[in-house]
Design a protein around this motif. Structure first.
Motif, mmCIF file in Angstrom:
data_model
loop_
_atom_site.group_PDB
_atom_site.id
_atom_site.type_symbol
_atom_site.label_atom_id
_atom_site.label_comp_id
_atom_site.label_asym_id
_atom_site.label_seq_id
_atom_site.Cartn_x
_atom_site.Cartn_y
_atom_site.Cartn_z
ATOM 1 N N UNK A 133 0.855 -1.189 0.000
ATOM 2 C CA UNK A 133 0.000 0.000 0.000
ATOM 3 C C UNK A 133 0.890 1.239 0.000
ATOM 4 N N UNK A 134 0.827 2.014 -1.081
ATOM 5 C CA UNK A 134 1.774 3.111 -1.297
ATOM 6 C C UNK A 134 1.008 4.418 -1.511
ATOM 7 N N UNK A 135 1.434 5.472 -0.791
ATOM 8 C CA UNK A 135 0.894 6.816 -0.991
ATOM 9 C C UNK A 135 1.898 7.663 -1.765
ATOM 10 N N UNK A 136 1.492 8.205 -2.900
ATOM 11 C CA UNK A 136 2.299 9.163 -3.651
ATOM 12 C C UNK A 136 1.628 10.529 -3.560
ATOM 13 N N UNK A 137 2.420 11.552 -3.274
ATOM 14 C CA UNK A 137 1.876 12.878 -2.989
ATOM 15 C C UNK A 137 2.495 13.900 -3.926
ATOM 16 N N UNK A 138 1.650 14.744 -4.494
ATOM 17 C CA UNK A 138 2.097 15.843 -5.352
ATOM 18 C C UNK A 138 1.546 17.140 -4.772
ATOM 19 N N UNK A 139 2.401 18.128 -4.623
ATOM 20 C CA UNK A 139 1.984 19.468 -4.227
ATOM 21 C C UNK A 139 2.250 20.390 -5.411
ATOM 22 N N UNK A 140 1.189 20.930 -5.978
ATOM 23 C CA UNK A 140 1.328 21.738 -7.189
ATOM 24 C C UNK A 140 0.616 23.070 -7.080
#
Length: 816
Positions: free
Chosen positions: A622-629
């Motif tokens: 279970x993997x969380x990928x996060x983008x702040x744009x």
């Protein structure tokens, strides 16, 4: 909590491209067919009667005239054409009553002939297309009459004051131009002089929104009519909200021994992260609270108030904010860590009734006190104060909820973003005497300021059902374990265009019944700290108060683990980690469809119960990928600007090898809107949010070019109908766009075969309209908005490693 595999913060994933929407923006307007000449004559006659009778009407207008325009039943009103500031027409408010749209318009002195001219042109002139000039506007008007006090009133008519004065909110228009004589300061000064002349009590505080100033006055209906007649800037009037009052076995010596033991095992950190409680104050002398508090960060709203918590609610909140489940912390032998400090701002007086206030202003002042004293802290603001009376009943904003949207978005102060958790408000036990459970919860709407788009509004679930006390021998719990708490209010009755509230649920305890009586029961509440430790150390707390305190604890843990994350990101992770229990699904999702059960589930239980482990870390499967744009939604008042296409690192080979094994893809998009409150129709250029964002994911077997064409008309070249070979893929999503695309956070998931997901590594973020674009004269049309995107992949197979191949292929990944 030990974090071996931290969330993955991605950078350099964005491909920006020009954007145009593929949709037309909704259904067209519906206007009646008219007999042109007779309709012209009828409206001109009505308009003439309004102007000739205004001096004998209940409201004596000193300057200008206020008119109420109405549509025909079940037809639209072209109200935006009634707003022409340059020519002296000001649209003040728009509302719907019994399928009739009504618009309040101020006509400046000397400009009365403008409307008459529009109607005359309708009857005598044609456009190039052969239609009557001003056809949509004039044909949409069924009636016009002089405005009454009821025309200005927003909310149930029985809330209008009679002969006894009550506190009301006066919403005043003002001019946005700096050189104008109608600035908000000038408008406020004029109102002050009018109230002084008529001996009307006016509160000193104010709230400021785009083109709207809100003041609080204690008035009768007669005094309101005097104010309207004298002040040309009144746009709408609402009943002022009143905050709720709060609820209020071993010896204290033994309790203190338990506290001493926990104190020895607890490490308190005060290194830049804070949970700020806005409540009745906190008694910092309590053994378990004192080490978490810096006395210089304990404040009172009024200088003549004492800092002591005389009601107990704030101190009870504090115990949960620091320890979550205090009973578990006391009974364990493990070490406990509190990784943040506790700040307190007392926003309610110690005794007597609360003097009516603009609670949006109170909240602004409280936040300012905390930030001035501790300016560098990364904080979450926590408030379990709500108003069940004189609120809105359809989910539309109040002055208080709109103020929280301003605070969180930094609308009035250099874009300083803030994380805020607030309570949804409580269903009281006696409400179950007339309505069954959970029907009473469905009927009790989330209370103000829970309508806030940007804050996390917290509801409650029930965790305990075991009754021990002999006082409740013949009683049983109303809710089963992990069902919606009987205390929790919902957005079930709201109009579906308003945000999903509450977004999440935490433990709020349970209510007990003997079949006739419905009571609170301490056995089913959360243990916490008592505000008079010299009497006893512990108390209990329940309902959305305890749930909101737990949400504050949850946020504090997340911020401590990821202090560099934006508030938008922390908010996204909380909601992204939430899940419904099977019990909630059985309660509200018996008909498992997007339009029925899933919609009801969402509107009662939000996105479910957050899971700290899922929010704070990854595991192999279970993997969380996060983008702040950051995106610029609009190019001009006539066009949208850009779309972002993100290409994500993807464990393609692992997914292909899994074949038909189910894998869950979940996406959460979070951003903060700037509010544009004021009851002006909530559509067209008068929308409440400054802008909106949406997401879409590429389909399996869909090329990147086809995906771009499907979601972006600008990518279709010379053929605007060329939408590529792909389908929308809407059937994949559990909630679907009609449920998730409201408010300013959008979360959904789909469960597909691993092989189908192996190519789904592109996600688009694109804008939809808002008042930044429509009201370009306010100077924000080219403003940028931040957003946070959380994308997770997970599978039930614990022996599958999705994490390592994602990390291995990313040279630009930031492991935080």
């Amino acid at each position: 909590m030990k974090i071996e595999k931290r969330n993955i913060l991605l950078s350099s994933t964005i491909e920006s491209m020009p954007y145009a929407s593929v949709t037309s923006g909704g259904r067209g307007s519906k206007f009646p067919n008219r007999d042109i000449k007779s309709h012209e004559r009828a409206l001109l006659k009505k308009l003439d009667e309004c102007y000739s009778h205004k001096q004998v009407a209940a409201i004596k207008y000193k300057n200008g005239t206020c008119l109420e325009f109405s549509s025909a039943r079940d037809y639209d009103l072209k109200f935006e054409s009634l707003d022409n500031k340059r020519n002296g027409l000001y649209l003040l408010n728009v509302k719907e009553e019994n399928d009739v749209t009504k618009a309040l318009v101020y006509v400046s002195s000397g400009k009365e002939c403008l409307l008459s001219k529009k109607i005359e042109d309708y009857g005598t002139k044609l456009t190039r297309n052969g239609k009557p000039k001003n056809n949509d506007l004039v044909s949409s008007i069924e009636d016009v009459k002089l405005a009454s006090l009821e025309t200005f009133w927003i909310g149930p008519k029985n809330h209008i004051p009679k002969k006894a004065p009550v506190w009301c909110e006066l919403w005043l228009r003002y001019n946005y131009k700096l050189q104008s004589k109608d600035t908000w300061e000038a408008v406020e000064e004029e109102l002050k002089n009018i109230c002084l002349n008529f001996n009307i009590e006016l509160n000193d505080s104010h709230l400021l929104f785009p083109e709207r100033l809100v003041k609080l006055a204690r008035v009768t209906s007669e005094q309101l009519e005097l104010i309207i007649g004298e002040c040309a800037y009144v746009a709408e009037i609402r009943r002022a909200q009143e905050p709720i009052t709060f609820f209020n076995e071993i010896s204290n010596k033994e309790q203190k021994e338990w506290s001493d033991d926990l104190l020895k095992r607890t490490t308190y950190k005060r290194d830049g992260v804070a949970v700020c409680l806005l409540d009745t104050g906190v008694n910092t002398s309590h053994l378990l609270i004192k080490p978490a508090v810096d006395d210089s960060h304990v404040h009172v709203l009024k200088n003549d108030w004492d800092k002591y918590d005389n009601q107990g609610h704030g101190t009870e909140m504090a115990g949960v904010l620091l320890f979550n489940y205090l009973s578990e912390a006391l009974q364990t032998i493990s070490k406990v860590e509190v990784p943040y400090e506790l700040e307190s701002v007392k926003i309610l007086p110690s005794n007597g009734e609360n003097k009516p206030e603009l609670y949006g202003y109170v909240t602004e002042q409280a936040v300012s006190l905390a930030e001035i004293a501790n300016p560098k802290a990364k904080r979450v603001l926590c408030m379990a104060v709500s108003s069940p009376e004189y609120s809105t009943y359809d989910g539309s904003p109040t002055s208080w909820s709109a103020a929280i949207d301003s605070i969180t978005s930094g609308a009035n102060e250099e874009d300083e973003k803030r994380l805020f958790v607030i309570s949804a408000g409580n269903v009281m036990p006696n409400e179950f005497e007339n309505s069954s459970y959970p029907e009473a919860n469905e009927l009790h709407g989330v209370e103000s300021p829970g309508q806030s788009w940007n804050a996390i509004t917290v509801g409650a679930y029930s965790k305990d059902i075991q009754i021990v006390s002999s006082d409740y021998k013949n009683f049983k719990p109303v809710a089963s374990m992990y069902e919606l708490s009987p205390y929790s209010s919902t957005s079930f009755t709201w109009k579906k265009n308003w945000p999903v509230k509450p977004e999440v649920l935490f433990d709020g305890g349970n209510i007990v019944t003997n079949g006739k009586d419905f009571l609170e029961c301490p056995d089913l509440e959360l243990l916490t700290t008592y505000y008079q430790p010299y009497v006893k150390q512990f108390s209990t707390i329940n309902a959305t108060s305890s749930a909101t305190a737990q949400a504050g604890w949850f946020c504090g843990q997340l911020i401590s683990a990821y202090p560099e994350f934006w508030p938008e990101t922390i908010r996204a992770l909380i909601i992204h980690s939430a899940e419904w229990t099977d019990e909630m699904k059985r309660q509200f999702c018996q008909e498992d469809t997007k339009k029925k059960g899933r919609c009801i589930l969402l509107r009662t239980c939000g996105y479910g119960i957050p899971n700290l482990e899922k929010a704070i870390k990854c595991v192999n499967n279970s993997v969380n990928m996060i983008i702040q744009g950051e995106i610029q939604p609009f190019f001009s008042k006539d066009s949208l600007n850009e779309m972002h296409l993100h290409t994500l690192p993807w464990p393609k080979e692992v997914l292909e090898n899994l074949g038909e094994e189910n894998v869950t893809l979940k996406v959460t998009l979070s951003y903060f809107i700037e509010p544009g409150p004021g009851e002006i129709g909530w559509k067209n250029r008068y929308r409440y949010p400054s802008c909106g964002l949406r997401f879409d994911i590429i389909n399996s077997n869909e090329s990147t070019d086809d995906f771009k064409k499907r979601v972006n008309r600008k990518m279709r070249g010379d053929d605007p109908k060329d939408s590529g070979d792909g389908t929308s893929g809407s059937e994949r999503w559990y909630l679907g766009s009609s449920n998730r695309d409201v408010g300013s956070i959008h979360s959904d998931f789909c469960q597909l075969s691993a092989i189908d997901l192996s190519e789904c590594n592109r996600i688009a973020v694109y804008p939809v309209t808002g008042w930044w674009k429509g009201r370009d004269y306010l100077g924000k049309v080219k403003k940028r908005v931040r957003y946070s995107l959380v994308v997770s992949l997970s599978t039930a197979k614990t022996d599958i490693d999705l994490y390592t191949p994602i990390v291995a292929q990313i040279a630009n990944v930031t492991m935080v």
